[in-house]
Scaffold this active site. Structure first.
Site, PDB file in Angstrom:
ATOM      1  N   HIS A  59      -8.991 -69.449 -62.292  1.00 20.69           N
ATOM      2  CA  HIS A  59      -8.069 -70.067 -62.929  1.00 20.69           C
ATOM      3  C   HIS A  59      -8.010 -71.103 -64.093  1.00 20.69           C
ATOM      4  O   HIS A  59      -9.881 -71.025 -64.437  1.00 20.69           O
ATOM      5  CB  HIS A  59      -7.635 -71.654 -61.657  1.00 20.69           C
TER       6      HIS A  59
ATOM      7  N   ARG B  99      -7.131 -81.349 -58.734  1.00 20.70           N
ATOM      8  CA  ARG B  99      -6.467 -81.868 -59.201  1.00 20.70           C
ATOM      9  C   ARG B  99      -5.114 -82.258 -58.002  1.00 20.70           C
ATOM     10  O   ARG B  99      -6.288 -82.623 -57.005  1.00 20.70           O
ATOM     11  CB  ARG B  99      -5.232 -80.403 -59.477  1.00 20.70           C
TER      12      ARG B  99
ATOM     13  N   PRO C 295       2.820 -65.884 -61.383  1.00 16.26           N
ATOM     14  CA  PRO C 295       3.713 -66.815 -62.151  1.00 16.26           C
ATOM     15  C   PRO C 295       3.264 -67.299 -62.632  1.00 16.26           C
ATOM     16  O   PRO C 295       2.204 -68.240 -62.666  1.00 16.26           O
ATOM     17  CB  PRO C 295       4.790 -67.100 -60.760  1.00 16.26           C
ATOM     18  N   ASN C 296       3.792 -67.224 -63.594  1.00 18.40           N
ATOM     19  CA  ASN C 296       4.596 -68.196 -64.917  1.00 18.40           C
ATOM     20  C   ASN C 296       3.460 -68.481 -66.002  1.00 18.40           C
ATOM     21  O   ASN C 296       3.015 -69.130 -67.179  1.00 18.40           O
ATOM     22  CB  ASN C 296       4.642 -69.571 -64.726  1.00 18.40           C
TER      23      ASN C 296
ATOM     24  N   ASN D  20      -5.962 -63.907 -61.726  1.00 20.60           N
ATOM     25  CA  ASN D  20      -5.079 -64.926 -61.883  1.00 20.60           C
ATOM     26  C   ASN D  20      -3.839 -65.823 -60.939  1.00 20.60           C
ATOM     27  O   ASN D  20      -2.881 -64.566 -61.592  1.00 20.60           O
ATOM     28  CB  ASN D  20      -5.246 -66.096 -62.897  1.00 20.60           C
TER      29      ASN D  20
ATOM     30  N   ARG E 296       3.874 -74.032 -71.899  1.00 16.00           N
ATOM     31  CA  ARG E 296       3.819 -74.182 -70.556  1.00 16.00           C
ATOM     32  C   ARG E 296       1.961 -75.634 -70.596  1.00 16.00           C
ATOM     33  O   ARG E 296       1.464 -75.099 -70.119  1.00 16.00           O
ATOM     34  CB  ARG E 296       3.885 -73.695 -69.483  1.00 16.00           C
TER      35      ARG E 296
ATOM     36  N   ALA F 238      -0.238 -70.133 -58.250  1.00 13.79           N
ATOM     37  CA  ALA F 238       0.420 -71.033 -57.619  1.00 13.79           C
ATOM     38  C   ALA F 238       0.565 -70.039 -56.396  1.00 13.79           C
ATOM     39  O   ALA F 238       0.437 -70.687 -55.721  1.00 13.79           O
ATOM     40  CB  ALA F 238       1.718 -71.434 -57.535  1.00 13.79           C
TER      41      ALA F 238
ATOM     42  N   GLU G 197     -10.753 -64.782 -58.144  1.00  9.63           N
ATOM     43  CA  GLU G 197     -10.173 -65.353 -57.807  1.00  9.63           C
ATOM     44  C   GLU G 197     -10.179 -66.432 -59.418  1.00  9.63           C
ATOM     45  O   GLU G 197     -11.737 -67.249 -59.576  1.00  9.63           O
ATOM     46  CB  GLU G 197      -9.924 -66.556 -57.482  1.00  9.63           C
TER      47      GLU G 197
ATOM     48  N   TYR H  51      -3.655 -76.676 -69.360  1.00 11.88           N
ATOM     49  CA  TYR H  51      -3.384 -75.032 -69.615  1.00 11.88           C
ATOM     50  C   TYR H  51      -4.061 -75.100 -70.477  1.00 11.88           C
ATOM     51  O   TYR H  51      -4.184 -73.495 -70.917  1.00 11.88           O
ATOM     52  CB  TYR H  51      -2.252 -74.622 -68.681  1.00 11.88           C
TER      53      TYR H  51
END
Length: 147
Positions: free
Chosen positions: A100, A107, A10-11, A74, A18, A77, A98, A23
């Site tokens: 990111h 964070r 998502p996103n 990726n 964004r 969330a 995985e 990012y």
């Protein structure tokens, strides 16, 4: 030929606009172009997908069995919330990495928890768009591909 699925959650489709301070300004399309060039260099096939819907992502993971040799994920969330994605990865018995763009460990505390890492062979985070070719190279190496 070895095949790798790169699946984005998502996103991720909003990359470039964004929260560029987190990012970066690279778009998902630009990342896909880089991934395709890296895959060609490595001599592997590449499928590149993105969905904002958890169920669609699960369907993509299920469909990868018998088609792809590994998954670069990726999950956005969903990394921190989706037991269903974790179970899907475990169920297809394909190696997964995985990734990111940001360093999730620097964070918010809720981003420090990953369900995906529990079923992944490794994690790459914090290298921005370079996380993708790093993951492709790592997966190719894990699969025994020599370019």
């Amino acid at each position: 030929m070895t095949s790798i699925l790169v699946l984005n959650g998502p996103n991720i489709n909003l990359l470039g606009t964004r929260q560029p301070e987190v990012y970066g300004k690279t778009t998902l399309s630009q990342i896909e172009t880089t991934c395709r060039a890296t895959a060609a260099e490595l001599g592997v096939e590449l499928a590149f997908r993105q969905s904002n819907h958890e169920g669609v992502m699960i369907d993509e993971i299920h469909a990868a069995r018998g088609v792809h040799d590994g998954i670069v994920l990726n999950a956005g969330a969903y990394t921190h919330t989706s037991i269903a994605l974790m179970d899907a990865i475990a169920s297809v018995e394909l190696p997964a990495i995985e990734i990111h763009l940001s360093n999730v460990h620097a964070r918010e505390p809720f981003r420090h928890v990953s369900y995906i890492s529990k079923v992944s062979i490794g994690i790459i985070c914090g290298f921005g768009p370079a996380s993708y070719p790093l993951a492709l190279r790592a997966m190719a190496g894990h699969l025994g591909v020599t370019a």
